[in-house]
Design a protein around this motif. Structure first.
Motif, mmCIF file in Angstrom:
data_model
loop_
_atom_site.group_PDB
_atom_site.id
_atom_site.type_symbol
_atom_site.label_atom_id
_atom_site.label_comp_id
_atom_site.label_asym_id
_atom_site.label_seq_id
_atom_site.Cartn_x
_atom_site.Cartn_y
_atom_site.Cartn_z
ATOM 1 N N THR A 149 0.854 -1.055 0.006
ATOM 2 C CA THR A 149 0.031 -0.112 -0.015
ATOM 3 C C THR A 149 0.867 1.275 -0.038
ATOM 4 O O THR A 149 1.910 1.175 0.691
ATOM 5 N N GLY A 272 -16.957 0.658 -3.550
ATOM 6 C CA GLY A 272 -16.062 1.298 -2.673
ATOM 7 C C GLY A 272 -14.694 1.032 -3.226
ATOM 8 O O GLY A 272 -14.474 1.283 -4.446
ATOM 9 N N SER A 273 -13.879 1.608 -2.294
ATOM 10 C CA SER A 273 -12.219 1.791 -2.583
ATOM 11 C C SER A 273 -12.015 3.404 -2.781
ATOM 12 O O SER A 273 -11.066 3.850 -2.729
ATOM 13 N N ALA A 274 -13.078 4.032 -3.221
ATOM 14 C CA ALA A 274 -13.129 5.539 -3.160
ATOM 15 C C ALA A 274 -14.540 5.907 -3.488
ATOM 16 O O ALA A 274 -15.426 5.344 -3.158
ATOM 17 N N ALA A 275 -14.485 7.186 -3.030
ATOM 18 C CA ALA A 275 -15.999 8.274 -2.659
ATOM 19 C C ALA A 275 -16.677 7.876 -4.033
ATOM 20 O O ALA A 275 -16.377 7.964 -5.143
ATOM 21 N N ARG A 295 -19.494 0.990 0.866
ATOM 22 C CA ARG A 295 -18.718 0.758 1.908
ATOM 23 C C ARG A 295 -17.586 1.193 1.857
ATOM 24 O O ARG A 295 -16.955 1.767 0.945
ATOM 25 N N MET A 298 -10.056 -0.459 4.011
ATOM 26 C CA MET A 298 -8.442 -0.156 3.788
ATOM 27 C C MET A 298 -7.800 -1.585 3.724
ATOM 28 O O MET A 298 -8.295 -2.432 4.409
ATOM 29 N N THR A 299 -6.560 -1.376 2.997
ATOM 30 C CA THR A 299 -5.819 -2.704 3.157
ATOM 31 C C THR A 299 -5.440 -3.145 4.577
ATOM 32 O O THR A 299 -5.466 -4.431 4.832
ATOM 33 N N GLU A 300 -5.089 -2.344 5.316
ATOM 34 C CA GLU A 300 -4.751 -2.449 6.728
ATOM 35 C C GLU A 300 -5.843 -3.108 7.684
ATOM 36 O O GLU A 300 -5.566 -3.779 8.619
ATOM 37 N N ILE A 318 -20.775 6.436 4.039
ATOM 38 C CA ILE A 318 -20.332 4.975 4.026
ATOM 39 C C ILE A 318 -21.204 3.985 4.912
ATOM 40 O O ILE A 318 -20.635 2.912 4.775
ATOM 41 N N ASP A 377 -8.120 8.780 7.682
ATOM 42 C CA ASP A 377 -9.195 9.338 6.983
ATOM 43 C C ASP A 377 -10.054 10.208 7.811
ATOM 44 O O ASP A 377 -10.463 9.597 9.067
ATOM 45 N N ILE A 388 -17.460 10.483 4.804
ATOM 46 C CA ILE A 388 -16.119 10.853 4.815
ATOM 47 C C ILE A 388 -15.935 12.384 4.226
ATOM 48 O O ILE A 388 -16.450 13.026 3.214
ATOM 49 N N ARG A 391 -9.126 13.450 3.802
ATOM 50 C CA ARG A 391 -7.859 12.607 4.281
ATOM 51 C C ARG A 391 -6.920 13.688 5.185
ATOM 52 O O ARG A 391 -6.819 15.020 4.671
ATOM 53 N N LYS A 398 -6.310 9.120 -4.774
ATOM 54 C CA LYS A 398 -7.167 7.896 -5.111
ATOM 55 C C LYS A 398 -7.604 8.072 -6.356
ATOM 56 O O LYS A 398 -8.298 8.911 -6.811
ATOM 57 N N LYS A 403 -4.657 3.462 -4.398
ATOM 58 C CA LYS A 403 -4.076 4.540 -3.509
ATOM 59 C C LYS A 403 -2.717 4.811 -4.008
ATOM 60 O O LYS A 403 -1.795 3.984 -4.124
HETATM 61 P P1 AMP Z 1 -6.136 1.295 0.105
HETATM 62 O O1 AMP Z 1 -5.165 1.472 1.187
HETATM 63 O O2 AMP Z 1 -5.923 1.199 -1.181
HETATM 64 O O3 AMP Z 1 -6.816 0.164 0.789
HETATM 65 O O4 AMP Z 1 -7.117 2.380 0.277
HETATM 66 C C1 AMP Z 1 -8.032 2.673 1.322
HETATM 67 C C2 AMP Z 1 -8.418 3.978 1.463
HETATM 68 O O5 AMP Z 1 -9.550 4.089 0.333
HETATM 69 C C3 AMP Z 1 -9.164 4.600 2.588
HETATM 70 O O6 AMP Z 1 -8.295 4.863 3.572
HETATM 71 C C4 AMP Z 1 -10.110 5.625 2.236
HETATM 72 O O7 AMP Z 1 -9.391 6.851 1.945
HETATM 73 C C5 AMP Z 1 -10.374 5.155 0.519
HETATM 74 N N1 AMP Z 1 -11.622 4.554 0.664
HETATM 75 C C6 AMP Z 1 -12.136 3.495 0.713
HETATM 76 N N2 AMP Z 1 -13.471 3.209 0.459
HETATM 77 C C7 AMP Z 1 -13.835 4.537 0.564
HETATM 78 C C8 AMP Z 1 -15.263 5.048 0.359
HETATM 79 N N3 AMP Z 1 -16.342 4.384 0.222
HETATM 80 N N4 AMP Z 1 -15.492 6.280 0.241
HETATM 81 C C9 AMP Z 1 -14.239 7.340 0.350
HETATM 82 N N5 AMP Z 1 -12.993 6.822 0.326
HETATM 83 C C10 AMP Z 1 -12.968 5.332 0.472
#
Ligand code: AMP
Ligand code: MCA
Length: 491
Positions: A149, A272-275, A295, A298-300, A318, A377, A388, A391, A398, A403
């Motif tokens: 990540t 998911g994964s972004a807004a 939803r 995050m990777t962690e 979310i 976040d 949200i 950040r 994103k 990311k």
């Molecule tokens: P990653 O580390 O690649 O897993 O990305 C995780 C990040 O994606 C989170 O910390 C958020 O900033 C963003 N993210 C994931 N889902 C959403 C969502 N539904 N809306 C806005 N941001 C999101």
């Protein structure tokens, strides 16, 4: 006992995977994964958390290898199939991988590792299809997977999750989103990130459902599979929904009229994964009849917050904490904020990762003293739903659901002859969420097209800037720090 493997034994004759129109049963998947374990273990009883990197196109072999590494006691390190060699080398060497399993399309790219003595290079053809082996007992607290990540450091970090973390991540989603063996889903997401690996592939296998892989992503083909009428669950990033809408809109009316009622019958569609832009959500509702379930994850931590399965899904929100996941919002003094006030999302629970691989300091810094994971976040709770707001770092971008670290890209561009200084930022874009752009201060004139090709050899396309601006000087504050908001305005 790995639960995903035990569950598969309940569905032996059922189709687990459809790959290039070929169907593979759970029995075939278990057999092939044991063959992978056998070829990794040879005379050893247990891989004892040795890292196994693999670069395999999404499909049956990918799934068999992931399970095969886990069953043999190894840590799975899936590599991104669109990375150029230097990015792959970084991951392989940072994890200290001792094995490298390579699909036929990638053998030439990774051939430098054929000669090294420290890594065992295994091609798919070398895995004996009849291979069987005594498999070790795996303690759930052992490491299972490392995913990379990007963050606020200039090099990506490996996120180590244990078997217990992964099982918690899967179990939470299976329960929240009602996965069952009657489900049929499509695998279109990359398989070096949580979204594709956990939410889609692993939840499907865990539940005895079927996953059909489509690779590479192609909007028209997605609709062709929809038309076959088997899909019940579909998950994607907002950019993919944007692309599907654009494709739908060029279909003849007759095809559109046929598709809508087919999609209406799906059980669940998730973003998911972004807004998710409210405009995309509204348009998708028109096309498919579905309020997308948005939803947050995050990777962690896997998934942490989700709109409800049964009740109201709110556009722009979310949702609420998933079962088994503790969430709090804190201010800059790390105190829990009052309802209606903005704060950083912090997370606790069994799905939270173990550590950043080989980076104890980064691991320590990302947890509070009392064990909460700091996501970075910023959110607010309104009428019981999280929204949200942004950040804490402007250097995280994103784009297309990926990311991306601005600092990582700047570090590479700085090495290009003629570049004196560089600032990378993300600017808003309806299709991609954000787009990576770069301002350059030059020592000598350069051709940005040549720079761009040079970068493509060093980083994947999705990290490469889409546009460049040559400027006299980067905007800086009194402390000498680049003011990235001013930089954004230039684009
Ligand atoms: P990653 O580390 O690649 O897993 O990305 C995780 C990040 O994606 C989170 O910390 C958020 O900033 C963003 N993210 C994931 N889902 C959403 C969502 N539904 N809306 C806005 N941001 C999101
Ligand atoms: C590619 N292009 C881009 C970008 N990426 N342009 C701007 N910004 C980008 N980010 C360009 C390419 O260079 C190419 O241009 C053209 O767009 C098509 O590229 P291609 O790669 O073929 O695009 P695609 O195949 O259509 O891919 C779009 C995609 C993909 C399917 C949306 O980006 C994708 O799979 N995204 C999902 C990422 C994901 O799974 N993230 C989850 C991580 P040219 O032709 O000029 O080269 S987050 C996660 O796991 C957490 C836990 C979570 O919450 O889920």
């Amino acid at each position: 006992m790995l639960q995903i493997v035990e569950n598969a034994k309940n569905y032996l004759g059922k189709t687990a995977i459809v790959d290039s129109k070929v169907e593979y049963t759970f029995s075939e998947l278990l057999q092939r994964s044991e063959a992978v374990s056998a070829s990794l273990l040879e005379e050893n009883a247990d891989l004892n958390q040795k890292r196994v990197a693999y670069i395999i196109s999404p499909g049956f072999e990918y799934a068999a290898i992931q399970l095969g590494i886990w069953r043999a006691g190894g840590i799975a390190v899936p590599l991104c199939i669109t990375y150029p060699f230097p990015s792959l080398k970084y991951v392989i060497e940072d994890t200290g991988a001792e094995y490298l399993i390579v699909g036929p399309e990638y053998e030439e790219l990774l051939s430098p590792y054929k000669q090294t003595s420290s890594i065992k290079f295994i091609t798919l053809a070398e895995i004996n299809p009849e291979g069987t082996v005594n498999l070790p007992e795996i303690d759930k607290s052992r490491g299972a997977m490392i995913l990379y990540t990007s963050g606020t450091t200039n090099l990506p970090k490996g996120v180590l999750t244990t078997h217990a973390n992964i099982e918690a991540q899967i179990y939470t989603l299976v329960k929240a989103w009602h996965w069952s063996s009657n489900d049929y889903t499509i695998g279109i997401l990359p398989l070096h990130h949580v979204h594709g690996i956990i939410n889609v592939l692993s939840c499907a296998l865990w539940s005895g459902a079927t996953i059909q892989f489509l690779h590479p992503f192609n909007a028209d083909e997605v609709f062709e599979v929809f038309e076959e009428g088997k899909v019940t669950v579909f998950m994607a990033v907002p950019t993919i929904y944007f692309k599907l809408i654009a494709q739908f809109e060029v279909f003849p009316e007759e095809r559109q009229r046929k598709l809508t009622p087919i999609m209406e019958k799906f059980r669940l569609m998730v973003s998911g994964s972004a807004a998710l832009p409210v405009s995309v959500m509204a348009k998708w509702k028109e096309i498919s009849g579905h309020y997308l379930l948005e939803r947050y994850g995050m990777t962690e931590i896997g998934m942490a917050i989700s709109n409800p399965y049964h009740h109201d899904r709110k556009a722009g929100y979310i949702g609420q904490a998933l079962d088994g996941v503790e969430i709090r919002l804190v201010n800059e003094e790390n105190q829990v904020v009052l309802p209606g006030h903005a704060g950083e999302i912090q997370v606790k629970g069994p799905s939270v990762f173990k550590e950043y691989w080989g980076k104890p300091e980064a691991t320590a810094n990302t947890f509070t003293e009392d064990g909460w994971f700091k996501t970075g976040d910023i959110a607010v709770i309104e009428a019981g739903y999280f929204r949200i707001l942004g950040r804490d770092s402007i250097d995280i971008i994103k784009s297309g659901g990926y990311k991306i670290s601005a600092l990582e890209i700047e570090e590479v561009i700085r090495q290009y002859p003629g570049v004196k200084d560089v600032g990378v930022v993300g600017i808003p874009d309806e299709e991609w969420g954000e787009i990576v752009v770069s301002a350059l201060v030059l020592e000598n004139p350069i051709d940005t097209k040549v720079l761009n090709s040079w970068l493509r050899e060093r980083m994947p396309a999705y990290k490469t800037p889409r546009s460049y601006k040559i400027i006299e000087e980067l905007p800086r504050n009194a402390m000498g720090k680049v003011t990235k908001n001013d930089l954004k305005k230039l684009f």
